[in-house]
Design an enzyme around this catalytic site. Structure first.
Site, mmCIF file in Angstrom:
data_model
loop_
_atom_site.group_PDB
_atom_site.id
_atom_site.type_symbol
_atom_site.label_atom_id
_atom_site.label_comp_id
_atom_site.label_asym_id
_atom_site.label_seq_id
_atom_site.Cartn_x
_atom_site.Cartn_y
_atom_site.Cartn_z
ATOM 1 N N ASP A 12 0.831 -1.202 0.000
ATOM 2 C CA ASP A 12 0.000 0.000 0.000
ATOM 3 C C ASP A 12 0.867 1.254 0.000
ATOM 4 O O ASP A 12 1.572 1.528 0.978
ATOM 5 C CB ASP A 12 -0.900 -0.022 1.234
ATOM 6 C CG ASP A 12 -1.891 1.120 1.279
ATOM 7 O OD1 ASP A 12 -1.852 1.996 0.386
ATOM 8 O OD2 ASP A 12 -2.703 1.157 2.225
ATOM 9 N N TYR A 50 -6.096 16.259 -6.998
ATOM 10 C CA TYR A 50 -5.324 15.266 -7.752
ATOM 11 C C TYR A 50 -4.086 15.915 -8.362
ATOM 12 O O TYR A 50 -2.966 15.417 -8.200
ATOM 13 C CB TYR A 50 -6.187 14.642 -8.844
ATOM 14 C CG TYR A 50 -5.396 13.842 -9.857
ATOM 15 C CD1 TYR A 50 -4.802 12.637 -9.491
ATOM 16 C CD2 TYR A 50 -5.223 14.299 -11.162
ATOM 17 C CE1 TYR A 50 -4.058 11.904 -10.414
ATOM 18 C CE2 TYR A 50 -4.497 13.568 -12.089
ATOM 19 C CZ TYR A 50 -3.916 12.376 -11.711
ATOM 20 O OH TYR A 50 -3.171 11.662 -12.618
#
Length: 299
Positions: free
Chosen positions: A47, A135
């Protein structure tokens, strides 16, 4: 050579893993559903957002080079919930860059055209970024992290990545094909100008940059054609021999959580001069996209 790829179950990362194959010992890192195509690699689920597992996997594998293609890329999802974007796109890149610095490994970080505001594109590597949404801001932060922490690093910017492979996630390009085949209307933005990136081509350029050059800094590795999304949709339809209705819409008329660059696109003259794998024209890229689609299993 020992090569690691993050985001290996994504479009560009998966293409990279498939291309490395013989001659390299490959570590494929990813999280969630999907795996890269079959091949000679070691898969590790890790992760990028947990602060440790990717860095630990890299330090254990000891790669000579890392292609960092992993990211949170849901533009609107990032705007609604910024925390995962910052943990993965900035914090995850810090994990990767720290490991590369400790190992003396080369790093190529895959970034995006969204780092530009879309006021005056297409953009070259020397144009100043001005990210407008979460983003875009988190990806630009990742660029800074990669270049400042890992001494031997480069940033490869792509735009509107798409693939015809059966294992690839849905994109605007695949939706055009599927909707027109079902007789549905396709809506496309007529005021968003952008570059596109066939995943296979982007992966080839990224791997060449990573493994065959010592270039450090920014490089744009999208396809070579800048066009609006209506034109892109129509070209996809023609390439697949599809008829149907493609309706132009304005970005302002669609309530999107995250801002979009309108006059965007990437200039790729530097990559065209520097790399053996050249940026593709839209017609060549879409023909390869159609060929990938034709290899999908029937049914």
């Amino acid at each position: 050579m020992r090569v690691a790829v993050t985001g290996a179950n994504g479009m560009l990362g998966g293409e990279a893993v498939a291309r490395l194959g013989a001659g390299h010992e490959v570590l494929a890192l990813g999280l969630g559903p999907g795996r890269p195509p079959e091949g000679a690699y070691t898969w590790v689920e890790a992760d990028l957002g947990d602060g440790r597992s990717v860095e630990a996997a890299l330090l254990d594998f000891r790669p000579d080079a890392v292609l960092h293609a992993g990211a949170v890329t849901d533009v609107d999802g990032c705007e609604r919930d910024p925390d995962p974007a910052w943990r993965v796109n900035a914090g995850g890149t810090q994990q990767v860059a720290r490991a590369c610095r400790a190992l003396g490994a080369r790093l190529v970080y895959v970034s995006t055209d969204y780092v530009f505001d879309g006021a005056a594109g297409p953009y070259s590597e020397t144009d100043l970024p001005n990210p407008r949404g979460v983003y875009a801001q988190s990806k630009l932060a990742g660029e800074w992290v990669a270049l400042s922490i890992a001494p031997d690093s480069a940033v490869a910017r792509v735009a509107v990545v798409y693939s015809g492979r059966a294992t690839a996630r849905p994109t605007f390009a695949t939706q055009v094909v599927e909707k027109l085949r079902r007789g549905e209307v396709v809506k496309a933005f007529c005021d968003q100008w952008t570059s596109t990136t066939l995943a296979a081509s982007g992966a080839a350029m990224c791997l060449e940059l990573l493994l065959e050059t010592s270039y450090r800094g920014l490089l744009h590795v999208s396809d070579a054609t800048v066009l609006d999304r209506v034109d892109f949709a129509r070209r996809v339809a023609r390439r697949f021999g599809l008829a149907g209705e493609i309706v132009p819409v304005l970005t302002a008329d669609v309530k999107l959580p995250a801002p979009r660059p309108l006059k965007g696109g990437l200039r790729v003259e530097k990559a065209a001069e520097m790399l053996r794998n050249k940026p593709l024209s839209i017609d060549v890229a879409l023909e390869r996209f159609r060929e990938e689609w034709a290899r999908r299993p029937a049914g």
